[in-house]
Motif scaffolding. Structure first.
Motif, PDB file in Angstrom:
ATOM      1  N   GLU A 166       0.817  -1.301   0.110  1.00 21.22           N
ATOM      2  CA  GLU A 166      -0.083   0.099  -0.034  1.00 21.22           C
ATOM      3  C   GLU A 166       0.875   1.326  -0.169  1.00 21.22           C
ATOM      4  O   GLU A 166       0.510   2.270  -0.761  1.00 21.22           O
ATOM      5  N   LYS A 167       2.044   1.326   0.726  1.00 26.78           N
ATOM      6  CA  LYS A 167       2.978   2.512   0.814  1.00 26.78           C
ATOM      7  C   LYS A 167       3.418   2.697  -0.580  1.00 26.78           C
ATOM      8  O   LYS A 167       3.714   3.854  -0.966  1.00 26.78           O
ATOM      9  N   LYS A 168       3.697   1.630  -1.270  1.00 25.09           N
ATOM     10  CA  LYS A 168       4.444   1.692  -2.520  1.00 25.09           C
ATOM     11  C   LYS A 168       3.376   2.286  -3.628  1.00 25.09           C
ATOM     12  O   LYS A 168       3.503   3.052  -4.681  1.00 25.09           O
ATOM     13  N   ILE A 169       2.232   1.739  -3.503  1.00 25.88           N
ATOM     14  CA  ILE A 169       1.066   2.607  -4.249  1.00 25.88           C
ATOM     15  C   ILE A 169       1.015   3.943  -4.114  1.00 25.88           C
ATOM     16  O   ILE A 169       0.535   4.781  -4.990  1.00 25.88           O
ATOM     17  N   GLU A 180       5.347   4.485  -6.511  1.00 29.28           N
ATOM     18  CA  GLU A 180       6.178   3.638  -6.865  1.00 29.28           C
ATOM     19  C   GLU A 180       5.594   2.385  -7.685  1.00 29.28           C
ATOM     20  O   GLU A 180       6.261   1.970  -8.629  1.00 29.28           O
ATOM     21  N   TYR A 181       4.333   2.036  -7.135  1.00 34.95           N
ATOM     22  CA  TYR A 181       3.533   1.006  -7.929  1.00 34.95           C
ATOM     23  C   TYR A 181       2.524   1.913  -8.702  1.00 34.95           C
ATOM     24  O   TYR A 181       1.713   2.558  -7.774  1.00 34.95           O
ATOM     25  N   LEU A 224      -0.777   3.529 -11.020  1.00 34.83           N
ATOM     26  CA  LEU A 224      -1.977   3.335 -11.312  1.00 34.83           C
ATOM     27  C   LEU A 224      -2.068   2.788 -12.400  1.00 34.83           C
ATOM     28  O   LEU A 224      -1.343   3.279 -13.461  1.00 34.83           O
ATOM     29  N   GLY A 225      -2.590   1.607 -12.690  1.00 33.70           N
ATOM     30  CA  GLY A 225      -2.851   0.972 -14.078  1.00 33.70           C
ATOM     31  C   GLY A 225      -1.648   0.014 -14.554  1.00 33.70           C
ATOM     32  O   GLY A 225      -1.705  -0.508 -15.585  1.00 33.70           O
ATOM     33  N   THR A 226      -0.781  -0.219 -13.518  1.00 32.86           N
ATOM     34  CA  THR A 226       0.362  -1.271 -13.819  1.00 32.86           C
ATOM     35  C   THR A 226       0.320  -2.419 -13.014  1.00 32.86           C
ATOM     36  O   THR A 226      -0.295  -2.276 -12.159  1.00 32.86           O
ATOM     37  N   TYR A 227       0.953  -3.291 -13.308  1.00 32.11           N
ATOM     38  CA  TYR A 227       1.014  -4.551 -12.636  1.00 32.11           C
ATOM     39  C   TYR A 227       1.929  -4.626 -11.696  1.00 32.11           C
ATOM     40  O   TYR A 227       3.089  -3.982 -11.684  1.00 32.11           O
ATOM     41  N   ILE A 228       1.383  -4.933 -10.579  1.00 32.38           N
ATOM     42  CA  ILE A 228       2.795  -5.144  -9.327  1.00 32.38           C
ATOM     43  C   ILE A 228       3.442  -6.433  -9.606  1.00 32.38           C
ATOM     44  O   ILE A 228       3.079  -7.308 -10.444  1.00 32.38           O
ATOM     45  N   PRO A 229       4.596  -6.605  -8.808  1.00 30.88           N
ATOM     46  CA  PRO A 229       5.414  -7.988  -9.112  1.00 30.88           C
ATOM     47  C   PRO A 229       4.561  -9.079  -8.625  1.00 30.88           C
ATOM     48  O   PRO A 229       3.421  -9.098  -8.083  1.00 30.88           O
ATOM     49  N   SER A 230       4.928 -10.212  -9.340  1.00 31.65           N
ATOM     50  CA  SER A 230       4.156 -11.306  -9.447  1.00 31.65           C
ATOM     51  C   SER A 230       4.189 -12.018  -8.197  1.00 31.65           C
ATOM     52  O   SER A 230       5.071 -11.573  -7.083  1.00 31.65           O
ATOM     53  N   GLU A 231       3.446 -13.087  -7.688  1.00 34.59           N
ATOM     54  CA  GLU A 231       3.465 -13.619  -6.434  1.00 34.59           C
ATOM     55  C   GLU A 231       4.979 -14.211  -6.121  1.00 34.59           C
ATOM     56  O   GLU A 231       5.287 -14.011  -5.244  1.00 34.59           O
ATOM     57  N   ARG A 232       5.327 -14.800  -7.235  1.00 32.43           N
ATOM     58  CA  ARG A 232       6.588 -15.725  -6.959  1.00 32.43           C
ATOM     59  C   ARG A 232       7.637 -14.222  -6.484  1.00 32.43           C
ATOM     60  O   ARG A 232       8.588 -14.760  -5.563  1.00 32.43           O
ATOM     61  N   GLU A 233       7.818 -13.261  -7.218  1.00 37.15           N
ATOM     62  CA  GLU A 233       8.689 -12.316  -7.057  1.00 37.15           C
ATOM     63  C   GLU A 233       8.423 -11.719  -5.488  1.00 37.15           C
ATOM     64  O   GLU A 233       9.427 -11.329  -5.145  1.00 37.15           O
ATOM     65  N   LEU A 234       7.229 -11.531  -5.425  1.00 36.20           N
ATOM     66  CA  LEU A 234       7.013 -11.179  -3.753  1.00 36.20           C
ATOM     67  C   LEU A 234       7.572 -11.819  -2.831  1.00 36.20           C
ATOM     68  O   LEU A 234       8.002 -11.582  -1.966  1.00 36.20           O
ATOM     69  N   CYS A 235       7.305 -13.384  -3.035  1.00 34.30           N
ATOM     70  CA  CYS A 235       7.724 -14.316  -2.140  1.00 34.30           C
ATOM     71  C   CYS A 235       9.307 -14.392  -1.893  1.00 34.30           C
ATOM     72  O   CYS A 235       9.639 -14.277  -0.759  1.00 34.30           O
ATOM     73  N   GLU A 236       9.892 -14.041  -3.187  1.00 31.73           N
ATOM     74  CA  GLU A 236      11.265 -14.112  -3.067  1.00 31.73           C
ATOM     75  C   GLU A 236      11.974 -12.600  -2.354  1.00 31.73           C
ATOM     76  O   GLU A 236      12.978 -12.845  -1.627  1.00 31.73           O
ATOM     77  N   THR A 248      -1.908  -8.738 -11.151  1.00 27.64           N
ATOM     78  CA  THR A 248      -2.526  -7.919 -10.397  1.00 27.64           C
ATOM     79  C   THR A 248      -2.338  -6.699 -10.648  1.00 27.64           C
ATOM     80  O   THR A 248      -1.034  -6.004 -10.525  1.00 27.64           O
ATOM     81  N   ILE A 249      -3.103  -5.997 -10.959  1.00 26.02           N
ATOM     82  CA  ILE A 249      -2.962  -4.538 -11.451  1.00 26.02           C
ATOM     83  C   ILE A 249      -3.270  -3.303 -10.223  1.00 26.02           C
ATOM     84  O   ILE A 249      -4.372  -3.456  -9.392  1.00 26.02           O
ATOM     85  N   VAL A 250      -2.661  -2.212 -10.144  1.00 28.59           N
ATOM     86  CA  VAL A 250      -3.067  -1.285  -9.401  1.00 28.59           C
ATOM     87  C   VAL A 250      -4.284  -0.452  -9.746  1.00 28.59           C
ATOM     88  O   VAL A 250      -4.234   0.030 -10.955  1.00 28.59           O
TER      89      VAL A 250
END
Length: 238
Positions: free
Chosen positions: A16-19, A23-24, A26-38, A68-70
């Motif tokens: 949420e802070k990045k949104i 940094e994230y 509006l209208g763009t994709y956040i990192p994938s689940e795998r990328e967030l896990c890593e 997942t999109i902002v």
């Protein structure tokens, strides 16, 4: 991710802070689940719970097969207040800008003579604008003002000039805004301007504004994307 809160809440706060800091974007994709896990050393279940929480808050949306999109932030406005659109957008931290689509001086005709209680041959000004928040389409406004209210209306550049500032400069004190809200489906050109698919359901808001003398000084019809704005009011028990 040390802390007393559950890991999914900590991760949700970070995203949420990045949104909010853009940094994230509006209208763009956040990192994938795998990328967030890593990146944060958490399980996929933790990531999914964090994303689900942010979906509930209206900050994220899952797009099947893509990620997942902002989401655009949903702005909430009371329907019992009079406020300039630019000031309203700015109050949420967005930068308001205008794109003037059309301006003209014309006869009132039957419809607007009734709205403004003037003769059908009297002149009115019409101003059509696309309102933007941080550069993205926010609303389309079709505004009509009797020429006797602001006789030099055509001298102003409404990409930079606020209509409500003009009222103040001309000592016009606004006292009442009669609003009527409905849901309609739009087609071109409204759908194109708002960058929405044709036949999308949006809010259509009618504003009939009176001054302290009881004169109708403005009538505006606006189209607002339902995923961009919500309306609220407080009802008193009597």
């Amino acid at each position: 991710m040390p802390g007393k809160q559950p890991l999914y809440l900590q991760l949700a706060e970070l995203i949420e802070k990045k949104i909010l800091s853009k940094e994230y974007v509006l209208g763009t994709y956040i990192p994938s689940e795998r990328e967030l896990c890593e990146s944060y050393g958490v399980s996929r279940m933790t990531v999914r719970k964090a994303i689900s929480l942010l979906e509930e808050k209206g900050l994220l949306s899952k797009i099947q097969g893509k990620g997942t999109i902002v989401r655009p932030t949903v702005l909430e406005t009371p329907i019992d207040s009079i406020q300039a659109m630019g000031k309203y957008i700015r109050s949420f931290g967005f930068t308001p800008t205008n794109k003037v689509l059309h301006t003209a001086k014309r006869r009132a005709g039957i419809k607007y003579s009734r709205i403004f209680s003037i003769d059908r041959n009297d002149f009115i000004f019409e101003l059509f604008r696309l309102r933007l928040a941080d550069g993205r389409p926010f609303a389309i406004e079709y505004t009509y003002v009797p020429s006797y209210i602001l006789p030099h209306f055509e001298d102003y550049n409404f990409e930079f000039c606020s209509l409500y500032d003009l009222y103040a400069m001309n000592h016009i004190e606004l006292s009442l805004d009669n609003q009527n809200l409905e849901i309609v489906r739009i087609d071109s050109p409204q759908s194109d301007l708002l960058k929405l698919p044709k036949n999308t359901a949006v809010f259509m808001l009618h504003n009939t504004v009176k001054d302290s003398l009881g004169r109708v000084v403005e009538y505006t019809r606006s189209y607002l994307g339902k995923d961009t704005i919500s309306f609220s009011t407080v009802l008193k028990h009597i």
